[in-house]
Scaffold this motif. Structure first.
Motif, PDB file in Angstrom:
ATOM      1  N   VAL A   1       0.842  -1.200   0.000  1.00 36.79           N
ATOM      2  CA  VAL A   1       0.000   0.000   0.000  1.00 36.79           C
ATOM      3  C   VAL A   1       0.880   1.253   0.000  1.00 36.79           C
ATOM      4  O   VAL A   1       0.599   2.227  -0.715  1.00 36.79           O
ATOM      5  CB  VAL A   1      -0.955   0.003   1.216  1.00 36.79           C
ATOM      6  N   PHE A   2       1.956   1.239   0.788  1.00 37.16           N
ATOM      7  CA  PHE A   2       2.911   2.347   0.757  1.00 37.16           C
ATOM      8  C   PHE A   2       3.425   2.570  -0.666  1.00 37.16           C
ATOM      9  O   PHE A   2       3.471   3.709  -1.155  1.00 37.16           O
ATOM     10  CB  PHE A   2       4.097   2.052   1.692  1.00 37.16           C
ATOM     11  N   LEU A   3       3.809   1.479  -1.342  1.00 34.69           N
ATOM     12  CA  LEU A   3       4.347   1.589  -2.708  1.00 34.69           C
ATOM     13  C   LEU A   3       3.305   2.129  -3.682  1.00 34.69           C
ATOM     14  O   LEU A   3       3.628   2.921  -4.576  1.00 34.69           O
ATOM     15  CB  LEU A   3       4.864   0.225  -3.180  1.00 34.69           C
ATOM     16  N   SER A   4       2.053   1.715  -3.523  1.00 35.38           N
ATOM     17  CA  SER A   4       1.001   2.207  -4.420  1.00 35.38           C
ATOM     18  C   SER A   4       0.768   3.705  -4.225  1.00 35.38           C
ATOM     19  O   SER A   4       0.570   4.444  -5.197  1.00 35.38           O
ATOM     20  CB  SER A   4      -0.298   1.426  -4.198  1.00 35.38           C
ATOM     21  N   LYS A  57       3.506   5.651  -5.885  1.00 36.20           N
ATOM     22  CA  LYS A  57       3.283   5.796  -7.328  1.00 36.20           C
ATOM     23  C   LYS A  57       2.341   6.968  -7.603  1.00 36.20           C
ATOM     24  O   LYS A  57       2.532   7.728  -8.571  1.00 36.20           O
ATOM     25  CB  LYS A  57       2.704   4.502  -7.909  1.00 36.20           C
ATOM     26  N   GLU A  58       1.320   7.127  -6.762  1.00 37.28           N
ATOM     27  CA  GLU A  58       0.408   8.262  -6.913  1.00 37.28           C
ATOM     28  C   GLU A  58       1.145   9.581  -6.684  1.00 37.28           C
ATOM     29  O   GLU A  58       0.906  10.567  -7.386  1.00 37.28           O
ATOM     30  CB  GLU A  58      -0.755   8.135  -5.927  1.00 37.28           C
ATOM     31  N   ASN A  69       4.264  10.121  -7.311  1.00 36.21           N
ATOM     32  CA  ASN A  69       5.091  10.357  -8.500  1.00 36.21           C
ATOM     33  C   ASN A  69       4.253  10.961  -9.629  1.00 36.21           C
ATOM     34  O   ASN A  69       4.706  11.875 -10.333  1.00 36.21           O
ATOM     35  CB  ASN A  69       5.715   9.041  -8.954  1.00 36.21           C
ATOM     36  N   LYS A  70       3.033  10.469  -9.828  1.00 37.62           N
ATOM     37  CA  LYS A  70       2.151  11.025 -10.862  1.00 37.62           C
ATOM     38  C   LYS A  70       1.801  12.472 -10.550  1.00 37.62           C
ATOM     39  O   LYS A  70       1.766  13.326 -11.447  1.00 37.62           O
ATOM     40  CB  LYS A  70       0.874  10.183 -10.965  1.00 37.62           C
ATOM     41  N   THR A  71       1.544  12.750  -9.275  1.00 31.85           N
ATOM     42  CA  THR A  71       1.219  14.120  -8.872  1.00 31.85           C
ATOM     43  C   THR A  71       2.399  15.048  -9.120  1.00 31.85           C
ATOM     44  O   THR A  71       2.229  16.185  -9.565  1.00 31.85           O
ATOM     45  CB  THR A  71       0.834  14.160  -7.379  1.00 31.85           C
ATOM     46  N   ILE A  72       3.614  14.572  -8.838  1.00 29.94           N
ATOM     47  CA  ILE A  72       4.821  15.370  -9.083  1.00 29.94           C
ATOM     48  C   ILE A  72       4.931  15.719 -10.562  1.00 29.94           C
ATOM     49  O   ILE A  72       5.248  16.855 -10.925  1.00 29.94           O
ATOM     50  CB  ILE A  72       6.079  14.613  -8.606  1.00 29.94           C
ATOM     51  N   SER A  73       4.638  14.751 -11.447  1.00 25.74           N
ATOM     52  CA  SER A  73       4.724  14.986 -12.892  1.00 25.74           C
ATOM     53  C   SER A  73       3.710  16.039 -13.337  1.00 25.74           C
ATOM     54  O   SER A  73       4.022  16.909 -14.173  1.00 25.74           O
ATOM     55  CB  SER A  73       4.480  13.676 -13.654  1.00 25.74           C
ATOM     56  N   ILE A  74       2.495  15.982 -12.771  1.00 24.09           N
ATOM     57  CA  ILE A  74       1.463  16.960 -13.126  1.00 24.09           C
ATOM     58  C   ILE A  74       1.881  18.359 -12.681  1.00 24.09           C
ATOM     59  O   ILE A  74       1.766  19.340 -13.430  1.00 24.09           O
ATOM     60  CB  ILE A  74       0.112  16.568 -12.489  1.00 24.09           C
ATOM     61  N   ILE A  75       2.369  18.457 -11.456  1.00 21.05           N
ATOM     62  CA  ILE A  75       2.800  19.752 -10.928  1.00 21.05           C
ATOM     63  C   ILE A  75       3.975  20.294 -11.735  1.00 21.05           C
ATOM     64  O   ILE A  75       4.067  21.506 -12.004  1.00 21.05           O
ATOM     65  CB  ILE A  75       3.173  19.629  -9.436  1.00 21.05           C
ATOM     66  N   GLU A 121      13.418   3.212  -0.137  1.00 21.80           N
ATOM     67  CA  GLU A 121      14.281   3.732  -1.201  1.00 21.80           C
ATOM     68  C   GLU A 121      13.499   4.633  -2.152  1.00 21.80           C
ATOM     69  O   GLU A 121      13.969   5.710  -2.539  1.00 21.80           O
ATOM     70  CB  GLU A 121      14.916   2.571  -1.966  1.00 21.80           C
ATOM     71  N   VAL A 122      12.301   4.196  -2.539  1.00 20.82           N
ATOM     72  CA  VAL A 122      11.469   4.995  -3.447  1.00 20.82           C
ATOM     73  C   VAL A 122      11.096   6.324  -2.796  1.00 20.82           C
ATOM     74  O   VAL A 122      11.142   7.382  -3.434  1.00 20.82           O
ATOM     75  CB  VAL A 122      10.204   4.208  -3.851  1.00 20.82           C
TER      76      VAL A 122
END
Length: 308
Positions: free
Chosen positions: A138-141, A144-145, A147-153, A221-222
């Motif tokens: 769940v932490f990893l999922s 990932k969200e 990371n997607k938010t970072i890309s949008i911003i 690490e992520v």
């Protein structure tokens, strides 16, 4: 809220009261419910109170034949919360003939596992290690969200002149701090379980615990990588926003100067003194051409100086 579950024909079923080898799910219990459980099962009521405290670190505590495991789990906040992700505490209390899951709010993956009969209540260690593994996933999922938010911003920041995107990144960075801190305390707790003789671990269950530790380390690490990316982006794009603002101010300044020059010319013809061409019926045409000419000359000069 207190719910009791037991195994019947290899299925998890809810029962009205406690029976030996029960799984007990406790969600935001009242003081009376805590007193009832601690009196019935003979354990320290502080075990439940500690599991409801979100500031508790992941840890293991022993009291006679009862074991308390505090696990930090991720939580996604919607609505008015500025910080999108945080971590909360969940307690696992293990007794001779019962297991208690205690938390302040419902835990989605626990409910899913119970509803779909993914647990074997009679195999306590395997059930607990499955929770550790699911929690790391769940932490990893959620990462990932993030990371997607970072890309949008990041896309929005290229054309931004406001602090909104930087504030969003700051709150994301705070979420990652919560994640990293909680994941590290979870790792210490799981390694302590693996090394010690706190609860009985069967060989086949040991593999599940080791998998959970590996997934947890990957999540750490992520989280660290995303924290470093966010920190670098915040520094870089603070300069980008400042530069965008400077460009706008430069353009506005140039426009102001270009307008100011013809304004001076036309203002002369607003004075009550004799001026050239004042009796000429097409004097306004000359004034317009002079104004346009001065604008073009000034613009050409700016271009030559590379101010535009």
């Amino acid at each position: 809220m207190v719910k009791f579950y037991t195994m019947e024909e290899n299925k998890i079923v809810e029962v009205e009261k406690f029976v030996p080898n029960s799984l007990i799910k406790v969600i935001d219990p009242s003081a009376d419910e805590i007193h009832m459980l601690s009196s019935l099962l003979q354990f320290d009521p502080d075990f439940i109170y500690d599991s409801l405290d979100d500031d508790e670190r992941a840890r293991i505590e022993l009291d006679d034949d009862t074991v308390l495991i505090i696990l930090k789990i991720p939580k996604k906040f919607n609505g008015n919360s500025k910080i999108p992700y945080r971590t909360v505490s969940m307690g696992v209390i293990i007794g001779k003939n019962y297991t208690i899951f205690s938390s302040k709010e419902p835990v989605d993956f626990i409910d899913y596992m119970i509803e779909n009969n993914k647990f074997d209540i009679n195999k306590k260690s395997r059930m607990i290690f499955q929770i550790f593994l699911l929690n790391a996933k769940v932490f990893l999922s959620y990462l990932k969200e993030v990371n997607k938010t970072i890309s949008i911003i990041e896309e929005e920041l290229h054309r931004s002149m406001k602090n909104k995107e930087l504030e969003e990144m700051m709150y994301l960075e705070k979420s990652l701090v919560y994640f990293t801190t909680s994941l590290r305390s979870n790792e210490i707790m799981m390694e302590k379980l693996l090394r010690g003789n706190i609860i009985k671990i069967y060989e086949e269950d040991k593999d599940v615990l080791e998998d959970a530790i590996i997934e947890n380390r990957q999540a750490i690490e992520v989280s660290n990588i995303y924290s470093d990316i966010l920190a670098g982006m915040m520094d870089s794009y603070a300069s980008v926003i400042s530069n965008n603002l400077n460009i706008v101010m430069k353009i506005l300044t140039v426009v102001t100067i270009l307008i100011q020059v013809p304004t001076i010319i036309t203002s002369f013809y607003g004075m009550n003194v004799k001026l050239p061409l004042q009796n000429n019926p097409i004097a306004y045409v000359h004034i317009i051409f002079w104004s346009i000419g001065t604008i073009l000359l000034t613009l050409a000069w700016f271009k030559r100086k590379k101010w535009l």
